[in-house]
Design an enzyme around this catalytic site. Structure first.
Site, PDB file in Angstrom:
ATOM      1  N   HIS A 265      63.887  31.648   3.610  1.00  0.00           N
ATOM      2  CA  HIS A 265      65.325  31.669   3.231  1.00  0.00           C
ATOM      3  C   HIS A 265      66.138  32.879   3.891  1.00  0.00           C
ATOM      4  O   HIS A 265      65.592  34.059   3.934  1.00  0.00           O
ATOM      5  CB  HIS A 265      65.379  31.541   1.938  1.00  0.00           C
ATOM      6  CG  HIS A 265      66.901  30.889   1.579  1.00  0.00           C
ATOM      7  ND1 HIS A 265      68.056  31.728   1.322  1.00  0.00           N
ATOM      8  CD2 HIS A 265      67.210  29.634   1.119  1.00  0.00           C
ATOM      9  CE1 HIS A 265      69.067  30.900   0.890  1.00  0.00           C
ATOM     10  NE2 HIS A 265      68.747  29.781   0.966  1.00  0.00           N
TER      11      HIS A 265
ATOM     12  N   ASP B 186      64.827  23.615   0.380  1.00  0.00           N
ATOM     13  CA  ASP B 186      64.912  22.337   1.411  1.00  0.00           C
ATOM     14  C   ASP B 186      63.553  21.646   1.432  1.00  0.00           C
ATOM     15  O   ASP B 186      63.613  20.234   1.622  1.00  0.00           O
ATOM     16  CB  ASP B 186      65.292  22.904   2.704  1.00  0.00           C
ATOM     17  CG  ASP B 186      66.787  23.476   2.638  1.00  0.00           C
ATOM     18  OD1 ASP B 186      67.713  22.847   1.892  1.00  0.00           O
ATOM     19  OD2 ASP B 186      67.082  24.561   2.930  1.00  0.00           O
TER      20      ASP B 186
END
Length: 440
Positions: free
Chosen positions: A317, A374
């Site tokens: 991330h 995600d």
């Protein structure tokens, strides 16, 4: 040019001393409630003629905000001071939305009034259905979502003034209520099924699922496991401080654009594959691996090869450098959902194998390339039967209360100015126009 920090008093107040061309300028240091520090450079250009340059605003604060606190190094995410783990365990999405927008957890009366107001605004004006007939059947749902949200300003002209608190309130409740309806209609359009009217007896998530999956010829009851998973996903997506789409909403809203126009712009920003489209890209990647025989080791090696253009989507991330606290919540929901459905689909087997590699392989562990929100959200949406193109739409529904909260906060702040970044020009210096006959 040099800069140092120095205390200005015995308190925690500090200033930064900047020396430019031999001239010393003192700039105030702003300290947040979690001890985050920033140098306020608002007077820099006026004092020195210099501006700062920070491509992508990677190290530039655009505002102060009391909505969300994020510490990527420690894996912390809090809405209005409440840890995301606690909110996910004790609140539903509507209650979380109230917290973000109004700054406090509601009491029972406030929450029921908020729920009831949303229920009263779930339907779309019948004339808006004609919008859907103007889109191609294969139009991306995000294109439809942004277009129809922007068009709401033409149907609800009684609540467009961002400076009027009552008009603000009506627009907020309308948008919270209607976005799931707009989204579900875009899906029904794409598969050629009739639109389902909202059912106000159902909860927020139940209502969305019935608008998505019910058909007139059969009875439909939302699966409680689906409802629970969707509720958690929406909560985890509800806000993430000054990300690309939220900053877009604030930038557009700073011109005093109405709420519908500002949110429409945020939806467009979210559509990008580097932002909200990442979960869609993740599923596409898993499908690519499955189509190539499900050889996970091959693609892991490709990801490790710097000369190979392949990237593993859904890992690591930009902000979280330790772990993503939302991923921990969503992983548990994904595990529960997959166990409940007992799916044997190759895509989920590939996903499980990739997850195991990322959590145990030293290459991934050293680089903090853990499965992120995600990765797990894409798996959940797929397991629920949602088409890939709807994944980012669900992200938009979840992010809506955060966008609204920032839009409201911006309009309530006396420090707000219309967004207008500076630049450093690098083009040609002054030139003369050469007659057409003399141009090479």
């Amino acid at each position: 040019m040099s800069a140092v920090s120095k205390p200005t008093s015995s308190t925690t107040a500090k200033s930064a001393r900047l020396i430019v061309d031999g001239k010393e300028v003192e700039l105030p240091v702003i300290v947040g409630t979690e001890d985050e520090k920033a140098i306020n450079i608002a007077s820099l250009r006026g004092s020195t003629g210099y501006i700062t340059l920070d491509d992508g605003y990677m190290n530039t604060g655009s505002t102060t905000s009391s909505i969300t606190y994020l510490d990527g190094e420690q894996g912390i995410l809090r809405y209005r001071g409440y840890p995301i783990e606690e909110i996910a365990a004790h609140c539903d999405f509507v209650e979380t939305s109230y917290l973000l927008i109004y700054g406090k957890l509601p009491n029972s009366q406030e929450l029921e009034e908020f729920r009831e107001s949303i229920r009263q605004h779930t339907m779309l004006h019948e004339d808006m259905k004609s919008f859907y007939n103007g889109f191609p059947r294969d139009a991306h749902p995000m294109a439809i979502l942004s277009s129809v949200v922007g068009a709401l300003s033409t149907f609800y002209q009684d609540s467009l003034d961002p400076r009027d608190p009552e008009q603000q309130k009506i627009s907020i409740h309308r948008l919270m209520a209607k976005l799931p309806t707009i989204a579900a209609y875009s899906y029904k359009k794409s598969i050629g099924q009739p639109f389902n009217y909202p059912c106000n007896e159902l909860s927020y998530c139940e209502n969305f699922l019935q608008m998505m999956f019910a058909v007139p010829t059969e009875s439909y009851e939302p699966d409680p496991v689906f409802v629970e998973a969707l509720n958690l996903l929406l909560i985890c997506h509800a806000d993430h401080e000054q990300n690309c789409s939220t900053s877009t909403v604030r930038m557009v809203g700073s011109s005093n654009a109405n709420l519908f126009a500002s949110i429409s712009a945020g939806i467009c920003a979210l559509w990008g594959p580097l932002h909200g489209g990442a979960n869609e890209a993740c599923i596409n990647m898993l499908n690519e691996i499955v189509a190539d025989g499900g050889n996970v080791k091959k693609y892991v090696q490709k990801a490790k090869d710097k000369s190979d253009g392949f990237r593993l989507m859904g890992f690591g991330h930009r902000v979280y450098k330790n772990f993503d606290p939302r991923a921990t919540i969503i992983k548990a929901a994904a595990d529960k959902l997959l166990k409940r459905l007992n799916l044997k689909e190759p895509l989920f087997e590939v996903a499980q194998e990739l997850q195991d590699v990322a959590l145990n392989d030293d290459y991934f562990k050293e680089r903090k390339l853990y499965p992120n929100v995600d990765f797990y959200s894409g798996i959940i949406y797929r397991a629920m039967g949602l088409p890939t193109q709807m994944f980012t739409v669900l992200f938009a529904i979840g992010r809506l209360p955060g966008w609204i909260a920032h839009w409201v906060e911006m309009h309530q702040s006396s420090a707000t100015k219309i967004g207008r970044p500076r630049q450093i020009y690098t083009g040609p210096t002054i030139r003369e126009i050469v007659p057409m006959s003399e141009r090479p």
